[in-house]
Scaffold this motif. Structure first.
Motif, mmCIF file in Angstrom:
data_model
loop_
_atom_site.group_PDB
_atom_site.id
_atom_site.type_symbol
_atom_site.label_atom_id
_atom_site.label_comp_id
_atom_site.label_asym_id
_atom_site.label_seq_id
_atom_site.Cartn_x
_atom_site.Cartn_y
_atom_site.Cartn_z
ATOM 1 N N ARG A 143 47.382 55.084 45.431
ATOM 2 C CA ARG A 143 47.078 54.806 44.040
ATOM 3 C C ARG A 143 47.832 53.571 43.563
ATOM 4 N N LEU B 42 44.289 45.949 41.499
ATOM 5 C CA LEU B 42 43.518 45.784 40.269
ATOM 6 C C LEU B 42 44.210 44.814 39.323
ATOM 7 N N TYR B 43 45.501 45.056 39.112
ATOM 8 C CA TYR B 43 46.221 44.214 38.163
ATOM 9 C C TYR B 43 46.265 42.775 38.636
ATOM 10 N N THR C 215 44.135 41.210 40.567
ATOM 11 C CA THR C 215 42.816 40.595 40.353
ATOM 12 C C THR C 215 42.595 40.268 38.895
ATOM 13 N N LEU C 216 42.950 41.233 38.044
ATOM 14 C CA LEU C 216 42.737 41.007 36.615
ATOM 15 C C LEU C 216 43.562 39.837 36.107
ATOM 16 N N ILE C 217 44.796 39.775 36.563
ATOM 17 C CA ILE C 217 45.654 38.707 36.048
ATOM 18 C C ILE C 217 45.183 37.349 36.559
ATOM 19 N N GLY D 262 42.145 36.648 37.376
ATOM 20 C CA GLY D 262 40.919 36.374 36.622
ATOM 21 C C GLY D 262 41.219 35.882 35.220
ATOM 22 N N ALA D 263 42.169 36.564 34.566
ATOM 23 C CA ALA D 263 42.511 36.158 33.206
ATOM 24 C C ALA D 263 43.064 34.741 33.203
ATOM 25 N N THR E 190 40.308 32.293 33.630
ATOM 26 C CA THR E 190 39.489 32.237 32.415
ATOM 27 C C THR E 190 40.180 31.420 31.341
ATOM 28 N N LEU E 191 41.483 31.625 31.191
ATOM 29 C CA LEU E 191 42.192 30.939 30.120
ATOM 30 C C LEU E 191 42.534 29.505 30.453
ATOM 31 N N PHE E 192 42.537 29.184 31.746
ATOM 32 C CA PHE E 192 43.065 27.885 32.152
ATOM 33 C C PHE E 192 42.431 26.689 31.432
ATOM 34 N N PRO E 193 41.092 26.595 31.400
ATOM 35 C CA PRO E 193 40.528 25.418 30.712
ATOM 36 C C PRO E 193 40.993 25.303 29.269
ATOM 37 N N LEU E 194 41.116 26.440 28.592
ATOM 38 C CA LEU E 194 41.515 26.387 27.188
ATOM 39 C C LEU E 194 42.969 25.944 27.056
ATOM 40 N N TRP F 289 44.645 24.159 29.188
ATOM 41 C CA TRP F 289 44.722 22.748 29.573
ATOM 42 C C TRP F 289 44.255 21.856 28.436
#
Lengths: 272, 425, 305
Positions: free
Chosen positions: A2, A9-10, A12-14, A16-17, A20-24, A26
């Protein structure tokens, strides 16, 4: 087991996050760089020295404040007006019985498939006849009522108990009074969702204001930004600052009200 | 009348207020002036003197990027939202005259004895004349010629810039060899139609035939020029890039990414402003190389004019602004701000521009100009030229395929013109 | 329940209630009038326009207008530029669509997982690009994609990949736009998927677990089937949205390079608002409408099977 699953999971999520946030992020970072620093190789991630020059430039030389006000004014106007008209119609479709009601509603739903661009050319010519080209009105009018808004409100209003409405009628309240004092408060959640949705859509709207507005004093932020790109494509940092200012207000609105918005979206998704 | 009714009224009032809202204020006469690109940025600086001379007239300048200017003007015309006076690229004049959007200026000039038409460069003035009437006053002249890095060219063995195609090719080959694999001799953004057309005009090609009824791009002259143009890319002398990919043209020029550039007078101002000091005295201008011993090769009779909207309610004031901006002193001041070349020869004399290094080449080039077809569809045809030139550069089409497709598209574009010409016969 | 005709006419002030049609009429009239006048009427007008050759000449003088029947449509189908635009748009829809939906589903599954805390935070972060103004982020991505100074190529370079001319190479321009569109939109569908996921009764999973099904099997036999209606909804709205691709190519590439990112709506805009061939542009718009309609119906029919 578990723990490993959770860790994976965490991670991957981090990641991914982060992506996702990188262009903003930058975007913000470059907007604070002094001029030409972004066009270096290897490219920099954050500014060596923080410079607010571009923001100052935007507000003084390039009158961005004016565009900000235009965007805000138009977005608020469209939101309020469309909320009124859509809720009136949505409530009526849900709670009134009249001949052809369901057929009319289905027709409207079908019309949602028509892409807005089909109407744009003749709408332009039509508004020209009314003298509304290059005015705030020309921008607001296509957004004053929307089939999607009517649909959302109607779906929600279906769940209002008829007994409540009948009781109000027995008490002698006019239909408008019932709508205003009883139905609207009950519909608050969907109204908030629709308001946020409409505001964001109106703020971010690009193609129609691009076509209708010729006077740069009336430009909304997206149109002004596209204009800026045309002139200042060489000035990376300036463009980033412009983007930040365009994105910031609507992001703030979203972050403040996201609970309602996302709840409303999820409601809509389930109903289908 | 309940609260509900009052609120309803309030909404309706708000709607009506906003519907008509244009953000106008009307105290004095406000003349709306649209200017493009750098000219638009700089125009406000010319105005305080005008407003001093004409109290009661205020000028509002709106700057429009060149890329969107043509469509913005057309949209404004279609939407009844035209400015009073506007800058108009002179290749667009036939189009706007066909739309009846432009005020004929002959009467206004007759009423202004100081306005000296003879002072203008004849080739440029001619582009403003449609069916005998004058529709625009040239504001500045534009032609394309060679900007180059003196130091790099010298290092390649050339003290003087090349003046024939052959010499030019050799020079570029040497520059390329000197520059290495990922640098180039010359920058030719792919989506610009000007150079292929200039080369064709130098060869004496007639771009459209039969009174501009049909495309003539498969003529031998055009084909030769087009093949020459393509060879510049095929031989690796120019990078196959479009203008959207050049992040910063001036940085690239300074860092020797390319040594030659074909451009117009506005870049005199831009180079002076934006190039780093180290490179400032290393660049210069030269007239276009010609295909053979005849020198210089011709170039485009470009530039922009000032035009007045036919339906403007403020024509007298707009004319005053036009006359003001056409004064030699203003033209010279404008040149100093932008690098755009005055359209009046007096301004050239007063500023001794014909002798100064960057502008001297333009003076020479302005004596050798060729005009493009003056029809409303020309702007659209140029976009087709650029489209097929790019396809050929990328190797998607052969030269003959590209020219055949171009002819086919242009014939389609001109169909309405053929119908109209046939109708009026 | 309608009142009989005689009774209706004798009650003009509407003092009887509640099933009189009057209030409904007043309530729906404003919205319907606006939609009718400013949407449906122009759509009909567009149909009419598409049968004429309304252009610049007609704009200057209406006597230059000709009624040309199906000619615009015929020219359209012979125009290589139209086929290029159609190909590009289909490329965008058929590659970008599934990618976007796939990422949305993946993100939804991850965020909604029972082992994950701070679901709200991740949900917000993934949704953030949806909220941003398209023009603004198109500008940002335009710089990210720069072949020499852009961070994407720099990042790829760290893995040994040669620099790609994202917005300048006709082969890579559309993938670049797809990547950006997926980044921008996946959050929206993610939310809808989360709603769908949360609506799946837990006992179904429990029953499957009791039957010995592992997580992958559970996904295939419980999650996916139960998500079908949500899938359909997401597929249709993504489809309709993606067919209308406009702002990204307009801001980033202007349809280039070599028309590899020319979309149908961009073509319509260029023909209509740049060259003022309004008749022809209206024909393009209607063809787009027909395509979207057909695609939507196909999707709906597939559900029925």
């Amino acid at each position: 087991m578990r723990r490993i699953a959770a860790a994976l999971l965490y991670v991957t999520l981090i990641v991914g996050a982060g992506l996702t946030l990188f262009p903003l992020l930058w975007m913000v970072s470059v907007s604070l760089m002094p001029a030409t620093e972004a066009n270096l190789f290897p490219p920099r991630l954050w500014p060596r020295t923080v410079s607010f020059d571009h923001y100052a430039d935007l507000f003084t030389r390039l009158s961005l404040a004016r565009y900000l006000v235009n965007s805000a004014l138009l977005a608020v106007a469209v939101t309020l007006i469309s909320l009124l008209f859509n809720s009136l119609a949505g409530y009526a479709f849900a709670k009134f019985r009249f001949a052809g009601r369901d057929r009319l509603f289905r027709l409207l739903l079908g019309a949602m498939v028509i892409p807005a661009q089909v109407a744009m050319l003749p709408l332009f010519l039509l508004l020209k006849q009314f003298g509304l080209i290059n005015t705030y009105g020309g921008v607001i009018i296509p957004g004053m009522a929307s089939i999607f808004g009517i649909f959302l409100i109607r779906q929600y209003a279906l769940s209002i108990p008829d007994s409540l409405l009948d009781a109000a009628r027995i008490d002698g309240a006019s239909e408008f009074r019932i709508y205003w004092s009883l139905v609207l408060p009950l519909c608050r959640p969907i109204l908030v969702t629709l308001a946020i949705f409409t505001f964001m859509g109106a703020w971010n709207d690009f193609m129609w204001p691009l076509i209708v507005l010729t006077d740069s004093d009336l430009y909304t932020l997206p149109v002004a930004l596209a204009n800026l790109v045309g002139e200042h494509v060489q000035d990376t940092e300036l463009m980033m600052a412009g983007s930040v200012l365009t994105v910031l207000p609507v992001m703030v609105v979203f972050l403040a009200l996201q609970r309602h918005y996302i709840a409303g979206l999820m409601m809509g998704g389930v109903k289908e | 009348m309940g609260a509900g009714q009052v609120l309803k009224m309030g909404w309706i009032l708000l709607v009506f207020c906003l519907l008509g809202c244009r953000g106008d204020s009307a105290a004095t006469v406000v003349v709306e002036f649209w200017a493009m690109g750098r000219e638009g940025e700089v125009a406000p600086q010319l105005l305080p003197e005008f407003e001093r001379r004409h109290p009661g007239v205020r000028v509002k300048v709106q700057q429009i990027p060149w890329g969107a200017a043509h469509e913005k003007l057309l949209t404004a015309y279609a939407g009844d939202a035209m400015p009073d006076i506007f800058q108009l690229g002179n290749t667009w004049i036939p189009e706007f005259v066909a739309l009846r959007a432009v005020e004929p200026l002959d009467a206004w000039i007759a009423g202004s004895p100081d306005f000296d038409l003879e002072d203008y460069f004849p080739g440029i003035l001619a582009t403003n004349v449609i069916a005998g009437g004058l529709y625009g006053a040239p504001w500045y002249v534009d032609t394309r010629l060679l900007f180059y890095r003196r130091d790099l060219l010298a290092r390649a063995g050339y003290d003087q810039p090349p003046d024939s195609w052959d010499e030019w090719l050799t020079a570029m080959a040497r520059l390329k060899a000197q520059a290495g694999a990922d640098r180039y001799a010359i920058l030719l953004p792919m989506n610009e139609w000007q150079l292929p057309v200039i080369l064709a005009l130098q060869r004496g090609a007639e771009l459209l035939k039969d009174d501009s009824r049909y495309g003539n791009f498969r003529s031998p002259e055009f084909r030769r020029a087009f093949a020459f143009y393509l060879a510049l890319f095929r031989q690796g002398l120019a990078p196959a890039v479009g203008e959207t990919q050049i992040a910063n043209l001036y940085q690239e020029f300074a860092s020797a990414y390319f040594s030659l550039y074909i451009s117009g007078p506005w870049n005199i101002g831009e180079f002076t402003r934006r190039l780093p000091p180290a490179v400032q005295d290393q660049w210069s201008t030269a007239p276009m190389p010609g295909p053979d011993a005849r020198h210089p090769g011709v170039s485009l009779a470009g530039g922009a004019s000032l035009a007045i909207y036919r339906g403007s309610p403020r024509k007298p004031e707009a004319w005053q602004l036009l006359a003001y901006l056409s004064e030699p002193a203003q033209q010279l001041a404008f040149y100093r701000l932008t690098g755009d070349l005055p359209a009046r020869r007096t301004a050239w004399r007063e500023g001794a521009l014909a002798d100064m290094p960057p502008t001297r080449a333009f003076w020479t080039q302005l004596q050798a100009l060729a005009a493009t077809p003056r029809i409303p569809e020309w702007e659209r045809i140029t976009s087709k030229i650029a489209q097929y030139a790019e396809a050929a550069i990328r190797g998607a089409l052969t030269v003959d395929e590209a020219l055949a497709a171009l002819d086919r598209d242009v014939d389609g574009i001109l169909e309405k013109r053929r119908w109209l010409l046939g109708k009026s016969r | 329940m309608r009142l009989p005709a005689g009774q209706r006419n004798s009650d003009p002030l509407g003092t009887s209630w509640p099933q009189r049609p009057s209030p409904a009429v007043w309530f729906i009239a404003p919205a319907l009038a606006l939609i009718g006048l400013f949407f449906l009427l122009p759509v009909a007008g567009a149909l009419l326009l598409s049968f004429t050759d309304f252009d610049l000449y007609a704009l200057g003088d209406l006597s230059n207008l000709r009624f040309v029947g199906w000619r615009n449509y015929r020219l359209l189908f012979q125009d290589p530029l139209f086929w290029t635009a159609l190909k590009n748009t289909l490329y965008f829809v058929l590659v970008g669509g599934p990618l976007s939906v796939g990422f949305s589903l993946g993100a939804a599954l991850l965020v909604n997982h029972r082992l994950v805390r701070c679901k709200g935070l991740f949900r917000t972060v993934f949704f953030l690009p949806v909220v941003t103004t398209l023009v603004a982020v198109a500008v940002v991505w335009r710089y990210l994609y720069h072949p020499r100074y852009g961070l994407l190529n720099y990042g790829l370079g760290l893995f040994g990949v040669a620099p790609i001319d994202w917005l300048g190479d006709p082969d890579w321009a559309m993938p670049a736009i797809i990547l950006m569109a997926v980044w921008k939109n996946f959050g929206f569908n993610m939310i809808i998927f989360i709603a769908g996921l949360q609506n799946i009764p837990v006992h179904l999973y429990e029953a499957a677990a009791i039957d010995g099904a592992g997580p992958w099997r559970q996904f295939r036999s419980v999650t996916l089937p139960m998500l079908t209606p949500t899938f359909l909804f997401v597929a249709i709205i993504t489809l309709i949205g993606y067919f209308q691709l406009f702002a990204e190519p307009y801001v980033m590439t202007q349809g280039g390079p070599a028309n590899s990112t020319l979309s149908i709506v961009l073509l319509m805009y260029q023909e209509g608002f740049r060259w003022w061939n309004m008749g022809y542009a209206s024909a393009v718009a209607f063809v787009l409408f027909a395509i979207i309609l057909a695609a939507t119906l196909i999707q709906l029919r597939r559900r029925r099977d």
